[in-house]
Motif scaffolding. Structure first.
Motif, short mmCIF file in Angstrom:
data_model
loop_
_atom_site.label_atom_id
_atom_site.label_comp_id
_atom_site.label_asym_id
_atom_site.label_seq_id
_atom_site.Cartn_x
_atom_site.Cartn_y
_atom_site.Cartn_z
N GLY A 121 7.62 -21.23 21.53
CA GLY A 121 6.77 -21.87 20.55
C GLY A 121 6.35 -20.87 19.49
N ALA A 122 5.83 -21.36 18.38
CA ALA A 122 5.41 -20.49 17.28
C ALA A 122 4.14 -19.74 17.65
CB ALA A 122 5.20 -21.32 16.02
N ARG A 123 4.04 -18.50 17.17
CA ARG A 123 2.85 -17.68 17.39
C ARG A 123 2.45 -17.01 16.09
NH1 ARG A 123 3.63 -13.16 20.15
NH2 ARG A 123 1.43 -13.01 20.62
N GLY A 124 1.19 -17.08 15.76
CA GLY A 124 0.65 -16.29 14.64
C GLY A 124 1.31 -16.53 13.31
N GLY A 125 1.73 -17.74 13.00
CA GLY A 125 2.33 -18.01 11.72
C GLY A 125 3.80 -17.64 11.62
N ASN A 126 4.38 -17.12 12.70
CA ASN A 126 5.80 -16.81 12.71
C ASN A 126 6.60 -18.00 13.17
OD1 ASN A 126 5.67 -13.95 12.06
ND2 ASN A 126 4.81 -13.66 14.10
N ALA A 127 7.85 -18.06 12.75
CA ALA A 127 8.76 -19.06 13.31
C ALA A 127 9.00 -18.69 14.78
CB ALA A 127 10.07 -19.07 12.54
N PRO A 128 9.27 -19.65 15.65
CA PRO A 128 9.52 -19.31 17.05
C PRO A 128 10.70 -18.35 17.19
CG PRO A 128 9.22 -21.68 16.78
CD PRO A 128 9.32 -21.09 15.40
N TYR A 129 10.52 -17.34 18.03
CA TYR A 129 11.60 -16.38 18.25
C TYR A 129 11.52 -15.79 19.65
CZ TYR A 129 8.21 -12.58 17.66
OH TYR A 129 7.14 -11.73 17.81
N ILE A 130 12.62 -15.20 20.06
CA ILE A 130 12.70 -14.46 21.31
C ILE A 130 12.91 -13.00 20.93
CG2 ILE A 130 14.02 -14.10 23.44
CD1 ILE A 130 14.90 -17.08 23.17
N LEU A 149 15.63 -19.42 16.72
CA LEU A 149 16.41 -20.62 16.99
C LEU A 149 16.40 -21.49 15.74
CD1 LEU A 149 15.26 -21.48 20.62
CD2 LEU A 149 17.13 -20.02 19.85
N PRO A 150 17.55 -22.07 15.39
CA PRO A 150 17.62 -22.90 14.19
C PRO A 150 16.93 -24.25 14.41
CG PRO A 150 19.68 -22.99 15.39
CD PRO A 150 18.83 -22.00 16.11
N GLY A 151 16.73 -24.98 13.32
CA GLY A 151 16.21 -26.33 13.45
C GLY A 151 14.98 -26.60 12.61
N ASP A 152 14.20 -25.57 12.29
CA ASP A 152 13.01 -25.75 11.47
C ASP A 152 13.12 -24.84 10.25
OD1 ASP A 152 10.49 -25.92 10.32
OD2 ASP A 152 9.43 -25.97 12.24
N ASP A 153 13.79 -25.33 9.23
CA ASP A 153 14.05 -24.51 8.04
C ASP A 153 12.78 -24.05 7.35
OD1 ASP A 153 16.74 -24.79 8.51
OD2 ASP A 153 17.02 -26.42 7.06
N ALA A 154 11.74 -24.89 7.35
CA ALA A 154 10.49 -24.52 6.68
C ALA A 154 9.83 -23.34 7.40
CB ALA A 154 9.54 -25.72 6.64
N ALA A 155 9.82 -23.38 8.73
CA ALA A 155 9.22 -22.29 9.50
C ALA A 155 10.01 -21.00 9.33
CB ALA A 155 9.14 -22.68 10.98
N LEU A 156 11.35 -21.10 9.30
CA LEU A 156 12.18 -19.91 9.11
C LEU A 156 11.94 -19.31 7.73
CD1 LEU A 156 15.51 -21.12 10.75
CD2 LEU A 156 13.90 -19.45 11.68
N LEU A 162 11.41 -12.52 8.54
CA LEU A 162 12.62 -12.99 7.87
C LEU A 162 12.52 -12.88 6.35
CD1 LEU A 162 13.75 -16.13 9.92
CD2 LEU A 162 14.91 -13.93 9.72
N ARG A 163 11.32 -13.04 5.82
CA ARG A 163 11.14 -12.96 4.37
C ARG A 163 11.39 -11.55 3.85
NH1 ARG A 163 5.57 -15.89 2.96
NH2 ARG A 163 6.11 -15.00 0.94
N GLN A 164 11.32 -10.56 4.72
CA GLN A 164 11.55 -9.17 4.30
C GLN A 164 13.02 -8.76 4.43
OE1 GLN A 164 8.53 -6.29 5.67
NE2 GLN A 164 7.50 -8.05 6.59
N VAL A 165 13.83 -9.64 5.00
CA VAL A 165 15.25 -9.35 5.20
C VAL A 165 16.06 -9.98 4.07
CG1 VAL A 165 17.21 -9.70 6.76
CG2 VAL A 165 14.93 -9.29 7.70
N ALA A 166 17.02 -9.24 3.56
CA ALA A 166 17.87 -9.78 2.49
C ALA A 166 18.47 -11.12 2.93
CB ALA A 166 18.98 -8.78 2.17
#
Length: 201
Positions: A121-130, A149-156, A162-166
């Protein structure tokens, strides 16, 4: 450092060269390491992939550690990923009931790894990740990355990391969905498709 040949005490030989592991098979893998999700849990997902070196060859002796929150985004508080048998001292495996969030997987002879965990699940405003930590031959330090994990484009799109990655490199952090509960995530240590690795300061 030098070594003395006992058969020829007057001769001093150079110490043999050393290499960095891997020596994982001795103590780090443990029974149930890939089976993070409690048995029969409805939010179980399978994440798998290959670990590749800089030449694109799969590594049969890499080690992948994963950690993830529960489906509600909470940090697991349960212990017991590596329970020991009190009588023998050997690993007893997981109890199959509690979610610790932690898994450790050694790649097989083909460089493949697979883990069954709960959908994070999402934590601290981040998209869900492992969270992922990779150990492999030739690495003096382990490497950190993430599996989104894909599926929520807005969260990603809103994720702070992710916003800091090209934009053209973000794909190396996002798994590919193969079915509703199975995802593929390959880890490339170097080369054209090198996975984005994170540095914590």
């Amino acid at each position: 450092m030098t070594t003395i040949d006992p058969s020829r005490p007057e001769t001093v030989l150079p110490t043999p060269s050393h290499t960095v592991g891997p020596f994982y098979g001795y103590a780090l893998p443990f029974p149930g390491g890939p089976e993070v999700a409690p048995l029969g849990h409805p939010d179980t997902v399978t994440v798998h992939g290959y670990v590749y070196d800089g030449e694109g060859s799969p590594l049969p002796d890499a080690l992948v550690e994963i950690w993830g929150p529960g489906p509600d985004g909470s940090v697991p508080a349960a212990t017991g990923s590596m329970r020991r048998d009190p009588a023998s001292g050997g690993f007893a495996g997981r109890n199959g009931l509690e979610f610790t969030g932690f898994g450790r997987i050694q790649t097989d002879a083909d460089g493949h790894w697979v883990a069954r965990t709960l959908r994070p699940g999402a934590r601290g405003g981040n998209a869900p990740y492992i969270a992922v930590c990779v150990f492999a031959r030739g690495l003096l330090m382990h490497l950190f990355t993430r599996i989104y994990l894909p599926g929520d484009d807005a969260a990603l799109a809103a994720d702070q990391v992710l916003r800091q990655v090209a934009e053209d490199r973000r794909r190396t952090l996002i798994a590919t969905e193969q079915s509703s509960a199975t995802y593929r995530f390959d880890i490339h240590l170097q080369g054209e498709n090198e996975t984005v690795f994170l540095e914590f300061q």
